[in-house]
Motif scaffolding. Structure first.
Motif, short mmCIF file in Angstrom:
data_model
loop_
_atom_site.label_atom_id
_atom_site.label_comp_id
_atom_site.label_asym_id
_atom_site.label_seq_id
_atom_site.Cartn_x
_atom_site.Cartn_y
_atom_site.Cartn_z
N THR A 116 -11.79 49.20 -3.29
CA THR A 116 -10.40 49.12 -3.71
C THR A 116 -10.29 48.15 -4.89
O THR A 116 -11.24 47.41 -5.20
N ASN A 117 -9.10 48.17 -5.52
CA ASN A 117 -8.87 47.22 -6.62
C ASN A 117 -7.70 46.29 -6.29
O ASN A 117 -7.14 45.65 -7.16
N VAL A 118 -7.35 46.24 -5.00
CA VAL A 118 -6.16 45.51 -4.56
C VAL A 118 -6.25 44.02 -4.89
O VAL A 118 -5.27 43.42 -5.36
N GLN A 119 -7.40 43.42 -4.67
CA GLN A 119 -7.52 41.97 -4.85
C GLN A 119 -8.57 41.61 -5.90
O GLN A 119 -9.26 40.62 -5.78
N GLN A 165 -13.18 49.15 -9.29
CA GLN A 165 -13.07 49.04 -7.83
C GLN A 165 -14.21 48.17 -7.32
O GLN A 165 -15.31 48.19 -7.86
N CYS A 166 -13.92 47.42 -6.31
CA CYS A 166 -14.95 46.60 -5.69
C CYS A 166 -16.01 47.52 -5.08
O CYS A 166 -15.67 48.46 -4.36
N TYR A 197 -15.59 41.10 -12.64
CA TYR A 197 -14.47 40.92 -11.72
C TYR A 197 -14.90 40.16 -10.48
O TYR A 197 -16.07 40.15 -10.10
N ARG A 198 -13.89 39.58 -9.83
CA ARG A 198 -14.10 38.93 -8.53
C ARG A 198 -13.17 39.60 -7.52
O ARG A 198 -11.97 39.71 -7.76
#
Length: 213
Positions: free
Chosen positions: A82-85, A76-77, A103-104
């Protein structure tokens, strides 16, 4: 399914097939004695042995490679939670040598390293470290009963995960070590058979030359 032979195996199979085909044709034509059939049989046996070994090696290597996908991130960001994008941006190696996914987050326009290893080998080390830290925490005498109970429950869950993961990784590693050892044994055998086949080919050339003059 096509067997993924290595270069040494392909070379010897080709030589064995060529010798067998040539010898069989000469036997059928009555130009070669039946005693050469034992060399043909040896070629067939070796070809089958190589096929079985290469097939087993391929299966074990595939199973070992599949372990890399066993550990799944639930990243998750850290900003939007969230991990949506999220998009995988690479792999980061920390000071302990553990590989972790980077991750980005396209929503927040930031990059971050997830705080878990991305493979089962480093995950085992990570879990072991977590257990040591948890045990040190549990040694505190002034810990509140509720907090202690939560930590004990967490430790039990970690141990359950460890007991599931460790034998799978150890078995796969042991199988890979065994097949590598058998690879070395097979390489020595192929070298010996190559020399044997070379001698038999020279004998075949000599025998054929005598019977055509």
């Amino acid at each position: 399914m096509q067997i993924p032979y290595n270069s040494r195996e392909r070379e010897l199979i080709k030589a064995a097939n060529q010798f067998r085909k040539r010898a069989e044709n000469l036997v059928k034509a009555g130009k070669l004695g039946e005693e050469h059939l034992k060399v043909i049989s040896a070629c067939d046996q070796l070809t089958e042995q190589i096929r079985v070994h290469a097939g087993k090696r391929s299966l074990i290597e595939q199973q070992h490679d599949q372990l890399k996908k066993l550990v799944q991130d639930h990243a998750q960001c850290p900003r939007c939670k969230t991990n949506v994008q999220l998009k995988l941006a690479g792999v980061f190696t920390n000071e302990q040598g553990w590989k972790m996914n980077k991750y980005r987050c396209r929503r927040c326009n930031i990059e971050f390293v997830w705080n878990r290893p991305n493979n089962p080998w480093h995950m085992l080390e990570f879990i072991d470290q977590m257990l040591r830290q948890l045990d040190q925490t549990l040694e505190a005498e002034d810990m509140e009963p509720t907090h202690r109970e939560q930590n004990l429950l967490m430790r039990e869950q970690i141990m359950q995960n460890l007991q599931k993961l460790k034998p799978v990784v150890e078995d796969a590693d042991e199988n890979l070590r065994d097949i590598r050892q058998k690879d070395q044994e097979m390489a020595r055998m192929l070298h010996e058979f190559k020399n044997y086949l070379l001698i038999e080919t020279i004998r075949l050339d000599t025998w054929e030359s005598k019977n055509t003059t």
